[in-house]
Design a protein around this motif. Sequence first.
Motif, PDB file in Angstrom:
ATOM      1  N   CYS A  31       0.839  -1.208   0.000  1.00 54.68           N
ATOM      2  CA  CYS A  31       0.000   0.000   0.000  1.00 54.68           C
ATOM      3  C   CYS A  31       0.873   1.258   0.000  1.00 54.68           C
ATOM      4  O   CYS A  31       0.571   2.236  -0.692  1.00 54.68           O
ATOM      5  CB  CYS A  31      -0.922   0.019   1.212  1.00 54.68           C
ATOM      6  N   ALA A  32       1.977   1.220   0.765  1.00 54.05           N
ATOM      7  CA  ALA A  32       2.890   2.365   0.806  1.00 54.05           C
ATOM      8  C   ALA A  32       3.489   2.621  -0.570  1.00 54.05           C
ATOM      9  O   ALA A  32       3.608   3.778  -0.996  1.00 54.05           O
ATOM     10  CB  ALA A  32       3.993   2.118   1.832  1.00 54.05           C
ATOM     11  N   VAL A  33       3.853   1.556  -1.280  1.00 55.79           N
ATOM     12  CA  VAL A  33       4.392   1.714  -2.630  1.00 55.79           C
ATOM     13  C   VAL A  33       3.353   2.354  -3.553  1.00 55.79           C
ATOM     14  O   VAL A  33       3.678   3.227  -4.364  1.00 55.79           O
ATOM     15  CB  VAL A  33       4.869   0.345  -3.180  1.00 55.79           C
ATOM     16  N   LEU A  34       2.091   1.955  -3.425  1.00 56.12           N
ATOM     17  CA  LEU A  34       1.035   2.553  -4.247  1.00 56.12           C
ATOM     18  C   LEU A  34       0.879   4.046  -3.947  1.00 56.12           C
ATOM     19  O   LEU A  34       0.778   4.864  -4.870  1.00 56.12           O
ATOM     20  CB  LEU A  34      -0.288   1.837  -4.016  1.00 56.12           C
ATOM     21  N   PHE A  35       0.866   4.421  -2.672  1.00 58.88           N
ATOM     22  CA  PHE A  35       0.720   5.829  -2.316  1.00 58.88           C
ATOM     23  C   PHE A  35       1.883   6.655  -2.837  1.00 58.88           C
ATOM     24  O   PHE A  35       1.699   7.738  -3.397  1.00 58.88           O
ATOM     25  CB  PHE A  35       0.580   6.005  -0.791  1.00 58.88           C
ATOM     26  N   VAL A  36       3.098   6.171  -2.641  1.00 57.65           N
ATOM     27  CA  VAL A  36       4.273   6.900  -3.120  1.00 57.65           C
ATOM     28  C   VAL A  36       4.268   6.942  -4.649  1.00 57.65           C
ATOM     29  O   VAL A  36       4.632   7.948  -5.259  1.00 57.65           O
ATOM     30  CB  VAL A  36       5.570   6.276  -2.569  1.00 57.65           C
ATOM     31  N   GLY A  37       3.830   5.855  -5.273  1.00 58.97           N
ATOM     32  CA  GLY A  37       3.741   5.835  -6.728  1.00 58.97           C
ATOM     33  C   GLY A  37       2.740   6.843  -7.257  1.00 58.97           C
ATOM     34  O   GLY A  37       2.981   7.507  -8.274  1.00 58.97           O
ATOM     35  N   PHE A  38       1.588   6.987  -6.589  1.00 59.14           N
ATOM     36  CA  PHE A  38       0.608   7.977  -7.008  1.00 59.14           C
ATOM     37  C   PHE A  38       1.158   9.394  -6.855  1.00 59.14           C
ATOM     38  O   PHE A  38       0.832  10.273  -7.642  1.00 59.14           O
ATOM     39  CB  PHE A  38      -0.693   7.844  -6.223  1.00 59.14           C
ATOM     40  N   ALA A  39       1.996   9.616  -5.831  1.00 54.55           N
ATOM     41  CA  ALA A  39       2.600  10.939  -5.653  1.00 54.55           C
ATOM     42  C   ALA A  39       3.690  11.181  -6.695  1.00 54.55           C
ATOM     43  O   ALA A  39       3.842  12.301  -7.195  1.00 54.55           O
ATOM     44  CB  ALA A  39       3.176  11.059  -4.245  1.00 54.55           C
ATOM     45  N   ALA A  40       4.442  10.148  -7.039  1.00 53.75           N
ATOM     46  CA  ALA A  40       5.545  10.315  -7.991  1.00 53.75           C
ATOM     47  C   ALA A  40       5.046  10.420  -9.428  1.00 53.75           C
ATOM     48  O   ALA A  40       5.620  11.147 -10.237  1.00 53.75           O
ATOM     49  CB  ALA A  40       6.508   9.146  -7.862  1.00 53.75           C
ATOM     50  N   TRP A  41       4.003   9.693  -9.772  1.00 55.25           N
ATOM     51  CA  TRP A  41       3.439   9.693 -11.128  1.00 55.25           C
ATOM     52  C   TRP A  41       1.948  10.008 -11.041  1.00 55.25           C
ATOM     53  O   TRP A  41       1.098   9.121 -11.159  1.00 55.25           O
ATOM     54  CB  TRP A  41       3.637   8.336 -11.801  1.00 55.25           C
ATOM     55  N   PRO A  42       1.623  11.275 -10.830  1.00 52.51           N
ATOM     56  CA  PRO A  42       0.207  11.635 -10.660  1.00 52.51           C
ATOM     57  C   PRO A  42      -0.584  11.430 -11.950  1.00 52.51           C
ATOM     58  O   PRO A  42      -0.062  11.562 -13.055  1.00 52.51           O
ATOM     59  CB  PRO A  42       0.263  13.112 -10.274  1.00 52.51           C
ATOM     60  N   LEU A  43      -1.830  11.102 -11.768  1.00 48.90           N
ATOM     61  CA  LEU A  43      -2.746  10.926 -12.889  1.00 48.90           C
ATOM     62  C   LEU A  43      -3.721  12.100 -12.862  1.00 48.90           C
ATOM     63  O   LEU A  43      -4.689  12.100 -12.107  1.00 48.90           O
ATOM     64  CB  LEU A  43      -3.490   9.598 -12.774  1.00 48.90           C
ATOM     65  N   TYR A  44      -3.421  13.127 -13.652  1.00 46.84           N
ATOM     66  CA  TYR A  44      -4.288  14.306 -13.687  1.00 46.84           C
ATOM     67  C   TYR A  44      -5.474  13.998 -14.582  1.00 46.84           C
ATOM     68  O   TYR A  44      -5.327  13.719 -15.757  1.00 46.84           O
ATOM     69  CB  TYR A  44      -3.525  15.520 -14.221  1.00 46.84           C
ATOM     70  N   ARG A  45      -6.644  14.059 -14.023  1.00 47.66           N
ATOM     71  CA  ARG A  45      -7.856  13.774 -14.790  1.00 47.66           C
ATOM     72  C   ARG A  45      -8.684  15.052 -14.919  1.00 47.66           C
ATOM     73  O   ARG A  45      -9.828  15.111 -14.472  1.00 47.66           O
ATOM     74  CB  ARG A  45      -8.655  12.683 -14.091  1.00 47.66           C
ATOM     75  N   GLY A  46      -8.073  16.056 -15.482  1.00 46.27           N
ATOM     76  CA  GLY A  46      -8.797  17.304 -15.696  1.00 46.27           C
ATOM     77  C   GLY A  46      -8.983  18.127 -14.432  1.00 46.27           C
ATOM     78  O   GLY A  46      -9.764  19.059 -14.418  1.00 46.27           O
ATOM     79  N   GLU A  47      -8.299  17.813 -13.361  1.00 51.97           N
ATOM     80  CA  GLU A  47      -8.451  18.589 -12.135  1.00 51.97           C
ATOM     81  C   GLU A  47      -7.371  19.655 -12.052  1.00 51.97           C
ATOM     82  O   GLU A  47      -6.334  19.567 -12.705  1.00 51.97           O
ATOM     83  CB  GLU A  47      -8.409  17.680 -10.898  1.00 51.97           C
TER      84      GLU A  47
END
Length: 145
Positions: A31-47
């Motif tokens: 789970c920690a890897v997923l959170f850090v991964g989301f911070a390192a490679w953000p997925l901007y969906r029009g926000e």
Amino acid sequence: MLKDSGPAQAPRGIQVASAVLALSALGIACCAVLFVGFAAWPLYRGEARPAASRRAGRALRTGIVLTFVAVALLALSTAASWWPATADGAGGAARSLVLVSTVGGTVCGPLGEGGDGFLALRVEDHVVDVPLSAVTALHPVSSCA
């Protein structure tokens, strides 16, 4: 120095708790890897970017905290490998019996703490010190009959 080869085992409940802690640490680390991964490679969906950067900062902090939690759980789970031996030295497991042959005869019993140059065996209620130079054979046995 010769020592008893029988492993000191923790009680079954401690072993199960250790396994649960280790598997929990693995799940939390993922789970920690997923959170850090989301911070390192953000997925901007029009926000908007400011909201995304705040969310990324929270995800990074959460990932770091979860990493430390996983390390602590793993350290706690490995503590079971240092389970202390009982007063008789058995450690919760049956002591390994050995048959020692010397030029003067044979002695059978569990290994004890021996000094330099000696092999200590517990025979009934006393300790027999056998000089290592006199040992001709050493065999593990299931019983002293």
